[in-house]
Design a protein around this motif. Structure first.
Motif, PDB file in Angstrom:
ATOM      1  N   VAL A 183     -16.906   9.097   6.300  1.00 34.02           N
ATOM      2  CA  VAL A 183     -15.798   8.193   6.907  1.00 34.02           C
ATOM      3  C   VAL A 183     -14.671   9.033   7.303  1.00 34.02           C
ATOM      4  CG1 VAL A 183     -14.353   6.126   6.736  1.00 34.02           C
ATOM      5  CG2 VAL A 183     -16.842   6.276   5.902  1.00 34.02           C
ATOM      6  N   PRO A 184     -14.051   9.079   8.372  1.00 29.02           N
ATOM      7  CA  PRO A 184     -12.730   9.940   8.461  1.00 29.02           C
ATOM      8  C   PRO A 184     -11.813   9.393   8.029  1.00 29.02           C
ATOM      9  CG  PRO A 184     -13.662   9.093  10.686  1.00 29.02           C
ATOM     10  CD  PRO A 184     -14.653   8.679   9.594  1.00 29.02           C
ATOM     11  N   THR A 185     -11.449   8.098   8.221  1.00 26.57           N
ATOM     12  CA  THR A 185     -10.360   7.464   7.655  1.00 26.57           C
ATOM     13  C   THR A 185     -10.466   5.955   7.417  1.00 26.57           C
ATOM     14  OG1 THR A 185      -9.083   6.757   9.795  1.00 26.57           O
ATOM     15  CG2 THR A 185      -8.426   8.926   8.660  1.00 26.57           C
ATOM     16  N   GLN A 186     -10.075   5.519   6.325  1.00 31.20           N
ATOM     17  CA  GLN A 186     -10.374   4.033   5.930  1.00 31.20           C
ATOM     18  C   GLN A 186      -8.891   3.444   5.893  1.00 31.20           C
ATOM     19  OE1 GLN A 186     -12.227   4.806   2.137  1.00 31.20           O
ATOM     20  NE2 GLN A 186     -13.984   4.004   3.009  1.00 31.20           N
ATOM     21  N   GLN A 187      -8.477   2.152   6.469  1.00 33.32           N
ATOM     22  CA  GLN A 187      -7.427   1.422   6.379  1.00 33.32           C
ATOM     23  C   GLN A 187      -7.262   0.918   4.781  1.00 33.32           C
ATOM     24  OE1 GLN A 187      -5.439   1.623   8.712  1.00 33.32           O
ATOM     25  NE2 GLN A 187      -6.755   2.980   9.804  1.00 33.32           N
ATOM     26  N   VAL A 188      -5.950   0.964   4.440  1.00 35.66           N
ATOM     27  CA  VAL A 188      -5.495   0.242   2.995  1.00 35.66           C
ATOM     28  C   VAL A 188      -4.673  -0.775   3.322  1.00 35.66           C
ATOM     29  CG1 VAL A 188      -6.299   2.419   1.655  1.00 35.66           C
ATOM     30  CG2 VAL A 188      -3.924   2.187   2.438  1.00 35.66           C
ATOM     31  N   SER A 189      -4.687  -1.944   2.614  1.00 37.74           N
ATOM     32  CA  SER A 189      -3.680  -2.710   2.739  1.00 37.74           C
ATOM     33  C   SER A 189      -3.381  -3.589   1.314  1.00 37.74           C
ATOM     34  CB  SER A 189      -3.667  -3.959   3.939  1.00 37.74           C
ATOM     35  OG  SER A 189      -4.884  -4.627   3.892  1.00 37.74           O
ATOM     36  N   GLY A 190      -2.412  -4.490   1.321  1.00 35.42           N
ATOM     37  CA  GLY A 190      -2.006  -5.164   0.647  1.00 35.42           C
ATOM     38  C   GLY A 190      -0.733  -6.208   0.710  1.00 35.42           C
TER      39      GLY A 190
ATOM     40  N   GLY B 272       7.968  -5.039 -12.836  1.00 33.87           N
ATOM     41  CA  GLY B 272       7.823  -5.221 -11.312  1.00 33.87           C
ATOM     42  C   GLY B 272       8.275  -6.722 -11.085  1.00 33.87           C
ATOM     43  N   GLU B 273       8.755  -6.779  -9.725  1.00 38.80           N
ATOM     44  CA  GLU B 273       9.145  -7.911  -8.998  1.00 38.80           C
ATOM     45  C   GLU B 273       8.228  -8.438  -8.127  1.00 38.80           C
ATOM     46  OE1 GLU B 273      13.099  -9.836  -6.501  1.00 38.80           O
ATOM     47  OE2 GLU B 273      13.165  -8.576  -8.625  1.00 38.80           O
ATOM     48  N   LEU B 274       7.600  -7.109  -7.340  1.00 40.84           N
ATOM     49  CA  LEU B 274       6.758  -7.634  -6.214  1.00 40.84           C
ATOM     50  C   LEU B 274       5.538  -6.597  -6.418  1.00 40.84           C
ATOM     51  CD1 LEU B 274       8.957  -7.704  -3.100  1.00 40.84           C
ATOM     52  CD2 LEU B 274       8.076  -9.586  -4.429  1.00 40.84           C
ATOM     53  N   ARG B 275       4.314  -7.207  -6.309  1.00 45.71           N
ATOM     54  CA  ARG B 275       3.000  -6.537  -6.487  1.00 45.71           C
ATOM     55  C   ARG B 275       2.195  -6.634  -5.434  1.00 45.71           C
ATOM     56  NH1 ARG B 275      -0.952  -6.362 -11.742  1.00 45.71           N
ATOM     57  NH2 ARG B 275      -2.910  -5.696 -10.735  1.00 45.71           N
ATOM     58  N   ALA B 276       1.499  -5.606  -4.923  1.00 46.62           N
ATOM     59  CA  ALA B 276       0.565  -5.740  -3.979  1.00 46.62           C
ATOM     60  C   ALA B 276      -0.679  -5.053  -4.369  1.00 46.62           C
ATOM     61  CB  ALA B 276       0.999  -5.122  -2.562  1.00 46.62           C
ATOM     62  N   ASN B 277      -1.793  -5.700  -4.442  1.00 46.79           N
ATOM     63  CA  ASN B 277      -3.165  -5.397  -4.974  1.00 46.79           C
ATOM     64  C   ASN B 277      -3.772  -4.569  -3.744  1.00 46.79           C
ATOM     65  OD1 ASN B 277      -3.069  -6.362  -7.732  1.00 46.79           O
ATOM     66  ND2 ASN B 277      -3.452  -8.621  -6.653  1.00 46.79           N
ATOM     67  N   VAL B 278      -3.996  -3.247  -3.747  1.00 42.21           N
ATOM     68  CA  VAL B 278      -4.313  -2.650  -2.463  1.00 42.21           C
ATOM     69  C   VAL B 278      -5.776  -2.522  -2.485  1.00 42.21           C
ATOM     70  CG1 VAL B 278      -4.203  -0.193  -1.521  1.00 42.21           C
ATOM     71  CG2 VAL B 278      -2.424  -1.136  -3.041  1.00 42.21           C
ATOM     72  N   ARG B 279      -6.257  -2.798  -1.116  1.00 37.81           N
ATOM     73  CA  ARG B 279      -7.773  -2.965  -0.742  1.00 37.81           C
ATOM     74  C   ARG B 279      -7.941  -1.889   0.368  1.00 37.81           C
ATOM     75  NH1 ARG B 279      -7.683  -4.658  -5.212  1.00 37.81           N
ATOM     76  NH2 ARG B 279      -8.046  -6.689  -5.712  1.00 37.81           N
ATOM     77  N   VAL B 280      -9.070  -1.319   0.329  1.00 37.40           N
ATOM     78  CA  VAL B 280      -9.756  -0.332   1.300  1.00 37.40           C
ATOM     79  C   VAL B 280     -10.521  -1.223   2.317  1.00 37.40           C
ATOM     80  CG1 VAL B 280     -11.140   1.494   1.692  1.00 37.40           C
ATOM     81  CG2 VAL B 280      -9.547   1.641  -0.221  1.00 37.40           C
ATOM     82  N   LYS B 281     -10.407  -1.179   3.424  1.00 37.53           N
ATOM     83  CA  LYS B 281     -11.166  -1.692   4.139  1.00 37.53           C
ATOM     84  C   LYS B 281     -12.133  -1.044   5.176  1.00 37.53           C
ATOM     85  CE  LYS B 281      -7.595  -5.200   4.895  1.00 37.53           C
ATOM     86  NZ  LYS B 281      -6.938  -6.130   5.689  1.00 37.53           N
TER      87      LYS B 281
END
Length: 146
Positions: free
Chosen positions: A25-32, A137-146
């Motif tokens: 896989v050349p690249t994968q998107q991550v987000s949270g 921590g005030e804000l948290r983003a659980n990071v996921r690979v799509k």
């Protein structure tokens, strides 16, 4: 001759089956999504934001952008941490260029270790933004690979 050909074919199948799927896989998107309710334990906070980026498995390179707004005060630090959605963990990547403001954008690139890369693809990495009022921590983003 048939036995040798069959053994060679079986060997090729075995080697192909053992190759990691994400290496091709050349690249994968991550987000949270940043929120106080994602903190462990959850906190009441009106701030919000997003964590987005791309992960390249072959080089273990993570490029990211974190945007946030509505903090109770200026951001004091921001990091990636080890930990799944239900657990907090230690800092694994510290962000630089964190704006000392209640809103802003953080961008960067990190080359991950094998442990960090495995944790990222397994959903065991989160991004955190800290403030003086919420040092854990005030804000948290659980990071996921799509």
């Amino acid at each position: 001759m048939k036995k040798i050909l069959l053994a060679a074919l079986a060997g090729l199948v075995l080697v192909s089956a053992c190759k990691k799927d994400n290496d091709s896989v050349p690249t994968q998107q991550v987000s949270g999504t940043f929120s106080g309710s994602n903190e462990v334990p959850a906190i009441t906070a009106s701030g919000s934001g997003t964590f987005t980026g791309t992960y390249t498995p072959s080089t273990k390179s993570l490029s990211y952008t974190a945007t946030f707004s509505g903090l109770t005060g200026a951001a004091t630090a921001s990091h990636l941490h080890f930990g799944d959605a239900k657990h907090s963990g230690p800092v694994t990547v510290s962000f630089t260029g964190v704006p000392a403001a209640n809103s802003g954008t953080i961008t960067g690139t990190a080359t991950l270790t094998a442990q960090q890369a495995d944790s990222l693809t397994a959903g065991r990495i989160y991004a955190n933004i800290h403030t003086a009022a919420n040092t854990g921590g005030e804000l948290r983003a659980n990071v996921r690979v799509k």
